[in-house]
Motif scaffolding. Structure first.
Motif, PDB file in Angstrom:
ATOM      1  N   ALA A  70     -36.175  12.016   3.903  1.00  0.00           N
ATOM      2  CA  ALA A  70     -36.884  11.593   5.109  1.00  0.00           C
ATOM      3  C   ALA A  70     -36.762  10.101   5.388  1.00  0.00           C
ATOM      4  O   ALA A  70     -37.094   9.649   6.494  1.00  0.00           O
ATOM      5  CB  ALA A  70     -38.364  11.969   4.994  1.00  0.00           C
TER       6      ALA A  70
ATOM      7  N   VAL B 116     -33.610  18.760   5.950  1.00  0.00           N
ATOM      8  CA  VAL B 116     -34.160  19.328   4.714  1.00  0.00           C
ATOM      9  C   VAL B 116     -33.061  19.609   3.685  1.00  0.00           C
ATOM     10  O   VAL B 116     -33.231  20.416   2.781  1.00  0.00           O
ATOM     11  CB  VAL B 116     -34.973  20.606   5.004  1.00  0.00           C
TER      12      VAL B 116
ATOM     13  N   SER C  41     -38.963  16.992   7.620  1.00  0.00           N
ATOM     14  CA  SER C  41     -38.265  16.381   6.484  1.00  0.00           C
ATOM     15  C   SER C  41     -39.290  15.847   5.502  1.00  0.00           C
ATOM     16  O   SER C  41     -40.428  15.533   5.882  1.00  0.00           O
ATOM     17  CB  SER C  41     -37.357  15.246   6.959  1.00  0.00           C
ATOM     18  N   TRP C  42     -38.891  15.749   4.251  1.00  0.00           N
ATOM     19  CA  TRP C  42     -39.782  15.205   3.224  1.00  0.00           C
ATOM     20  C   TRP C  42     -38.945  14.706   2.048  1.00  0.00           C
ATOM     21  O   TRP C  42     -37.748  14.970   1.961  1.00  0.00           O
ATOM     22  CB  TRP C  42     -40.791  16.254   2.757  1.00  0.00           C
TER      23      TRP C  42
ATOM     24  N   PHE D 107     -44.351  18.203   7.308  1.00  0.00           N
ATOM     25  CA  PHE D 107     -43.935  18.368   5.910  1.00  0.00           C
ATOM     26  C   PHE D 107     -44.908  19.314   5.207  1.00  0.00           C
ATOM     27  O   PHE D 107     -46.070  19.445   5.610  1.00  0.00           O
ATOM     28  CB  PHE D 107     -43.875  17.005   5.199  1.00  0.00           C
TER      29      PHE D 107
ATOM     30  N   PRO E  37     -45.678  13.194   2.421  1.00  0.00           N
ATOM     31  CA  PRO E  37     -44.274  13.471   2.758  1.00  0.00           C
ATOM     32  C   PRO E  37     -43.284  12.919   1.742  1.00  0.00           C
ATOM     33  O   PRO E  37     -42.149  13.397   1.640  1.00  0.00           O
ATOM     34  CB  PRO E  37     -44.106  12.784   4.110  1.00  0.00           C
TER      35      PRO E  37
END
Length: 321
Positions: A155, A236, A150-151, A173, A178
Motif C-alpha cells: 500500500a 493486493v 490495499s494493505w 483494508f 492497514p
C-alpha cells in the motif's frame, strides 16, 4: 532432434513482443506462444510515459509491436504453454491445445497476473475505472474521489500517489490497521486525503459505462456502505504461474524467475524478461528493454550453437562471451 524454430517466446506482453521483434530482426526463426496479445498492457487504458509516444492505449501499443515483429517474420499462436523440457540442445514446448514445438532457445516472458477481488462488477469495469496499477492510472483521476484496496507494504506506493493526486480516497483494508508502520499511517492522516475503512472488504463495484460506486462491507458489524467513486485501485499483490519451468530456472519466494542483466537463467538457452523476472520496477518500458536484452542474448546463444559468428550484435565490453 531437429528444432522447428531458433527461439520460442512464451508470452505476448510488451517484453515478449519486444523480444520477438529483435529476435526476428536478427533473422532468427521466431515463434511467440501466448494466451492473449498484450498481457498486462490490456489493463491499461492510456499510456503517457512510453518514450516517443505521447499517448497510446495498452492494447494499441501491443498491436503495433506485434505488427513490427511479424513484419520481420515472427510467427504467433494463441495457446497456453503447458510444459517446457530440454532434450539435448533442443527445447520441447507443449501447449494446452495439444501441440508441440521445438526450438534451440526459449525466452520466458509470460509476466505476472494481478490478484483480483473476484467480486461482481470487477471484470465488467476493467479499464473503465477498475485498475491494478495506481502509478499507471491515478493521473487520469486527478482531483476525483476514488477507492484503494490495499494493505501492508504493497500500500505504500499507491497511498503516496493517491495522497497527491486524488480529492480523497477510501482506503479499504481487512484488518484494524492497514500497515504495521505507525509513522506512515500518521503521515497519510496528515495529508488528509485518506478515508480509513478498517475491517472492510469490497463486495461489489457498480457503474454504467464506467465505475460510479463501490460497495463495502464491514467485516465486524456487517454494515454495508455504497461509496460514490470514479475508480477502484486494487493493489493486493500478484499471482505468478511459474511452476511449469521451475526445473529450468531458479525462483525467488514470490515465484519470480532469477535472471541476470542479459536475461540469462541457470539453464543455458533459457532466458527471461519482463514482469516475471525478479526485478522491482514493473513498467512497460523496462519490460520492453528486458525483452530486447533477452532476445539479443538468445541470438548470441543460437549463433554459437550453430557454429556461426555473431556479426550484427554490438557489445562494447572488451571480452566477448
Amino acid at each position: 532432434m531437429e528444432a522447428d524454430y531458433d527461439v520460442i517466446i512464451v508470452g505476448a506482453g510488451i517484453a515478449g513482443l519486444s523480444a520477438a521483434l529483435y529476435a526476428a530482426r536478427q533473422r532468427l526463426k521466431t515463434l511467440v506462444i501466448s494466451k492473449d496479445l498484450g498481457g498486462q498492457l490490456n489493463m491499461t487504458t492510456l499510456i503517457e510515459n512510453y518514450p516517443a509516444i505521447a499517448k497510446i492505449s495498452g492494447p494499441e501499443l501491443a498491436k503495433r509491436v506485434e505488427q513490427q515483429a511479424r513484419a520481420f517474420g515472427a510467427e504467433a499462436i494463441f495457446d497456453e504453454v503447458k510444459t517446457v523440457e530440454k532434450q539435448g540442445d533442443v527445447f520441447v514446448v507443449k501447449t494446452e491445445g495439444g501441440d508441440e514445438y521445438k526450438a534451440l532457445a526459449v525466452v520466458l516472458a509470460f509476466g505476472k497476473t494481478p490478484k483480483e477481488l473476484n467480486v461482481p462488477g470487477e471484470a465488467k469495469f476493467k479499464n473503465k475505472g477498475v485498475s491494478y496499477c495506481t502509478i499507471c492510472d491515478a493521473p487520469f483521476f486527478k482531483g476525483q474521489d476514488v477507492a484503494l484496496v490495499s494493505w501492508g507494504d504493497l500500500a505504500r506506493e499507491p497511498v503516496t500517489i493517491l495522497s497527491s493526486v486524488s480529492n480523497k480516497f477510501y482506503w479499504i483494508f481487512p484488518g484494524d490497521k492497514p500497515i504495521h508502520d505507525e509513522e506512515f499511517i500518521e503521515q497519510a492522516k496528515r495529508l488528509g486525503k485518506a478515508v480509513f475503512m478498517p475491517n472492510s472488504e469490497v463486495v461489489e463495484i457498480k457503474g454504467d459505462a464506467k465505475v460510479k460506486a463501490v460497495v463495502v462491507k464491514n467485516r465486524k458489524t456487517g454494515e454495508i456502505q455504497e461509496l460514490p467513486v470514479s475508480a477502484v485501485f486494487i493493489e493486493v499483490g500478484y499471482v505468478t504461474k511459474s511452476d511449469f519451468v521451475k526445473h529450468l530456472v531458479d525462483l525467488n519466494e514470490r515465484g519470480e524467475i532469477i535472471a541476470d542483466w542479459e536475461g540469462r537463467t541457470k539453464t543455458p538457452g533459457v532466458f527471461a524478461a519482463g514482469d516475471i523476472v525478479a526485478y522491482p520496477y514493473k513498467q512497460a518500458v523496462i519490460s520492453a528493454a528486458m525483452g530486447v536484452a533477452a532476445a539479443l542474448s538468445a541470438t548470441a546463444y543460437v549463433m554459437k550453437l550453430k557454429g556461426k559468428p555473431v556479426h550484427s550484435l554490438v557489445d562494447w565490453r572488451a571480452e566477448k562471451k
